[in-house]
Design a protein around this motif. Structure first.
Motif, PDB file in Angstrom:
ATOM      1  N   ARG A 141      33.041  33.140  46.910  1.00  0.00           N
ATOM      2  CA  ARG A 141      33.050  34.726  46.502  1.00  0.00           C
ATOM      3  C   ARG A 141      34.539  34.985  46.926  1.00  0.00           C
ATOM      4  O   ARG A 141      34.841  36.156  46.430  1.00  0.00           O
ATOM      5  CB  ARG A 141      32.174  35.221  47.634  1.00  0.00           C
ATOM      6  N   GLY A 193      40.117  43.456  37.247  1.00  0.00           N
ATOM      7  CA  GLY A 193      38.696  43.278  37.301  1.00  0.00           C
ATOM      8  C   GLY A 193      37.965  42.409  37.918  1.00  0.00           C
ATOM      9  O   GLY A 193      36.924  41.897  37.581  1.00  0.00           O
ATOM     10  N   CYS A 194      38.623  41.753  38.937  1.00  0.00           N
ATOM     11  CA  CYS A 194      38.192  40.402  39.388  1.00  0.00           C
ATOM     12  C   CYS A 194      37.152  40.693  40.599  1.00  0.00           C
ATOM     13  O   CYS A 194      36.467  39.717  40.705  1.00  0.00           O
ATOM     14  CB  CYS A 194      39.460  39.698  40.011  1.00  0.00           C
ATOM     15  N   GLY A 195      37.135  41.645  41.148  1.00  0.00           N
ATOM     16  CA  GLY A 195      35.967  42.145  41.895  1.00  0.00           C
ATOM     17  C   GLY A 195      36.312  41.898  43.397  1.00  0.00           C
ATOM     18  O   GLY A 195      35.332  41.795  44.343  1.00  0.00           O
ATOM     19  N   ARG A 236      31.665  35.872  41.835  1.00  0.00           N
ATOM     20  CA  ARG A 236      31.382  37.112  42.320  1.00  0.00           C
ATOM     21  C   ARG A 236      30.388  37.908  41.546  1.00  0.00           C
ATOM     22  O   ARG A 236      29.589  38.458  41.868  1.00  0.00           O
ATOM     23  CB  ARG A 236      32.570  37.951  42.574  1.00  0.00           C
ATOM     24  N   LYS A 237      30.274  37.849  40.115  1.00  0.00           N
ATOM     25  CA  LYS A 237      29.539  38.420  39.249  1.00  0.00           C
ATOM     26  C   LYS A 237      28.251  37.733  38.911  1.00  0.00           C
ATOM     27  O   LYS A 237      27.335  38.174  38.751  1.00  0.00           O
ATOM     28  CB  LYS A 237      30.150  38.998  37.970  1.00  0.00           C
ATOM     29  N   VAL A 257      33.773  42.801  46.999  1.00  0.00           N
ATOM     30  CA  VAL A 257      33.267  42.103  48.101  1.00  0.00           C
ATOM     31  C   VAL A 257      33.767  42.661  49.424  1.00  0.00           C
ATOM     32  O   VAL A 257      33.234  42.574  50.644  1.00  0.00           O
ATOM     33  CB  VAL A 257      33.827  40.709  47.907  1.00  0.00           C
ATOM     34  N   CYS A 269      36.400  34.125  39.241  1.00  0.00           N
ATOM     35  CA  CYS A 269      36.206  35.301  39.708  1.00  0.00           C
ATOM     36  C   CYS A 269      34.634  35.634  39.065  1.00  0.00           C
ATOM     37  O   CYS A 269      33.769  36.253  39.834  1.00  0.00           O
ATOM     38  CB  CYS A 269      37.147  36.381  39.234  1.00  0.00           C
TER      39      CYS A 269
END
Lengths: 400, 278
Positions: B209, A371-373, B182-183, A377, B178
């Motif tokens: 990012r 879930g680090c995303g 990013r969030k 990006v 993170c």
């Protein structure tokens, strides 16, 4: 059932973590690939802008999928290609068998869709000699495994492993101390003999223009041109999510795909709109000149149309399979597509597993997402990949 | 600090305090992960890990980490006081768990119920805004609660309210969280604070990012995988210098463990320790 699925997937990951060859290959190659693409994209804001256009094109296309299917069926006929529709993998395999027959030599360009449908295995079982011609995918075929990345299928193999496969399975005179160039030359010689004797060429498709019935394929090796041009019969398996309205849209898709895959400019782009033809004798059009005399395009559903109606999964259908999300994913970076279903792995691949193999499988795999995303990006078409994975986690836990 | 009616509540979400227990739990899970004949019960373990009381019966917290988490939280409180920020600290409210792990593991209904409980407690005590100290709590009480309740809590990060109280002659790299990077889009502020504190910040290529995960979110489900991710990050950070600054307790504990097990030495400091001078 879900707990068992998760346990099975987790055990595959634990095995992959203890595979020294895989670990060496991934840790040597992946960080550099990630950085190379990032640096390139920072220098090319025009490509990033084009990616935003592609996002809009794909959003429109997914929302109008059924109309585009109808339009493509008509336009493919208008260019004298033969359109087909396969609702699932079984229908796709039956079509392949009915078109190819038995005892033929078949060459294939790398196609994740064909891999997903089990086309190669079905043709081999029916007594055909089938060869993958993308070097990485050929190695995967020789190994009897599955592709570990959508663009770099044999990324998990060390040079020594490649030499061993080429020697043991193809009888080529190679050794681990050979330079890659020497190995490539020997494979080239081997595959040339298959290209010229092949009865059938099978490809996938990076994009299909519904208005023109034109298929676009992008590559670096040059094998796709051989596969789609030398045999008399060309069959393309194309997922219905690859449909876009126009040829210009299709070009935009493949340029963005190549750039985010780290292959820009791509060495070759093939545009195929029907079989080859000539009108040079008596001004009468004759089909079958230097290229195929028959072109068949199989539009494949296999879970995609249902996903288009799912408010969460539909976003994954925008995916142009550049594989950038895989390169940047920390879990993929440790175990490649061993975190995945039977074909697709990594962040986008877990979601594709949910689409093509069933939500229960994708949901079990999603539990192993950090879930680090980083994938969000990276995605050129802004798919909320980690959000879809989070939704699959919710579906998993609610099923317990 | 307590009950002063400032309208703003310091909310730790208990994550820093939970970290010493997580360390012990992960070691327990690692042994289960590979044991022959043991039913693989990761989800059950994850449920356990989300309930602090049950957890405390299973594992002994690492005293070094207990002291570390207390030290970091003290630094944060001192930084806030020194900056003149008005806030209340009410232990039974301030240290309520946010439910972050329930959300991470997709336990939607349990998370919704927990979110309701937290929101009710905070609102009924008259607080309009929280000061939060870690990324997971911040994301959970704002976006997470918004997702399940239709309305999140208003929260400000402590980094936005403080100025450094210490000057350091230190060269260090930053390990972005993170979630922050990013969030929540928090990238520049920690660097500003570090520079103000005299820290010479060096960057790894995967920062901001593009920061790389510490592996933490999988530690309760598949510790070996979490550890492999953490080891990759530790090698990368160590390549940029001998000191790395974290701003999330989960990152800290995972990178610390990875440094020890992989034999790649790196000194890890929490941002609050550095700018708060403790």
């Amino acid at each position: 059932m879900s707990d068992e699925l998760l346990e099975g997937y987790a055990r595959a990951i634990l095995r992959a973590l203890e595979d020294p060859d895989l670990q060496e290959a991934l840790h040597t190659y992946v960080p550099g690939s990630e950085e190379r693409v990032r640096r390139f994209l920072e220098s090319r804001p025009d490509i990033v802008q084009l990616a935003r256009e592609v996002k809009a094109i794909k959003e429109y296309s997914i929302a109008h999928m059924d109309e585009l299917i109808d339009e493509a069926m008509r336009s493919l006929k208008s260019v004298n290609a033969v359109p087909h529709y396969a609702a699932d993998a079984r229908e796709a395999r039956e079509l392949a068998l009915s078109l190819v027959g038995r005892g033929k030599v078949v060459v294939m360009s790398k196609s994740m869709t064909a891999e997903e449908l089990g086309i190669r295995e079905a043709l081999e079982e029916a007594g055909n000699e089938v060869w993958e011609t993308d070097l990485g995918q050929l190695l995967v075929q020789l190994e009897g495994g599955k592709p570990m990345h959508s663009i770099a299928p044999a990324i998990h193999m060390t040079v020594a492993r490649v030499a061993q496969l080429l020697r043991d399975r193809l009888g080529l005179d190679v050794s681990p101390s050979d330079a890659p160039q020497q190995m490539v030359a020997k494979v080239r010689e081997f595959l040339r003999s298959k290209f010229v004797s092949a009865d059938v060429g099978i490809s996938g498709g990076n994009a299909l223009a519904a208005r023109e019935g034109a298929l676009l394929l992008v590559e670096n090796e040059g094998n796709i041109r051989m596969v789609t041009n030398l045999p008399r019969l060309h069959i393309a398996f194309v997922g219905v999510e690859k449909l876009v309205p126009t040829m210009l849209d299709a070009f935009k898709v493949i340029l963005v795909q190549a750039a985010f895959a780290g292959l820009y400019p791509p060495t070759y782009v093939s545009l195929i709109a029907g079989p080859s033809s000539t009108g040079d004798i008596g001004h009468r059009r004759v089909y079958g000149a230097h290229g195929p005399v028959e072109v068949h395009v199989v539009l494949v559903d296999h879970g995609r149309r249902a996903a288009a109606k799912d408010v969460v999964l539909r976003e994954q259908l925008r995916c142009i399979r550049c594989g950038y999300c895989q390169f940047v994913c920390p879990v993929w970076g440790q175990v490649a597509n061993n975190w995945g279903g039977s074909t697709y792995g990594g962040p986008m691949g877990v979601n594709w597993t949910a689409i093509t193999e069933g939500v229960d499988r994708g949901a079990a795999l999603a539990m192993l997402c950090l879930g680090c995303g980083r994938c969000d990006v990276a995605c050129p078409v802004e798919i909320p990949i980690s959000g879809i994975l989070a939704d699959l986690k919710r579906r998993f836990t609610s099923s317990l | 600090m307590g009950g002063g009616g400032s309208g703003r509540l310091l909310f730790t979400g208990a994550l820093y305090q939970l970290v010493p227990y997580i360390e012990g739990t992960v070691e327990l899970l690692r042994s289960l992960e590979r044991a022959e004949g043991v039913s693989w019960a990761a989800l059950r373990a994850a449920r356990v890990a989300s309930r602090r009381l049950d957890l405390s019966l299973l594992v002994r917290p690492d005293p070094e980490l207990v002291e570390w988490s207390r030290r970091v939280l003290r630094s944060m409180a001192r930084l806030l006081l020194a900056s003149g920020a008005e806030f209340d600290y009410v232990p039974e409210l301030s240290d309520m768990y946010s439910g972050a792990l329930l959300r991470d593991y997709g336990m939607a209904e349990a998370f919704r119920r927990h979110a309701e409980r937290v929101v009710r407690a905070v609102r009924s005590a008259g607080y309009e805004e929280l000061i939060v100290v870690d990324p997971h709590t911040m994301d959970t009480v704002t976006r997470g609660y918004q997702e399940v309740l239709g309305e999140g809590l208003r929260a400000v990060n402590y980094m936005e309210l403080v100025r450094p109280t210490a000057r350091r002659g230190l060269a260090a790299t930053v390990h972005d969280s993170c979630v922050y990077a990013r969030k929540l889009g928090i990238v520049d502020r920690p660097r500003e604070l570090l520079r103000e504190a005299g820290v010479n910040v060096t960057e790894v290529s995967r920062s901001g990012r593009w920061t790389y995960c510490c592996g933490g979110p999988l530690e309760a489900l598949l510790p070996s995988l979490a550890q492999a991710v953490a080891a990759t990050r530790v090698r990368e950070l160590a390549g940029a210098g001998d000191t790395a600054i974290t701003m999330c307790p989960i990152c800290y504990v995972n990178l610390r463990r990875a440094s020890r097990s992989s034999g790649v030495p790196i000194r890890l400091l929490d941002l609050a320790e550095v700018i708060g001078g403790e």
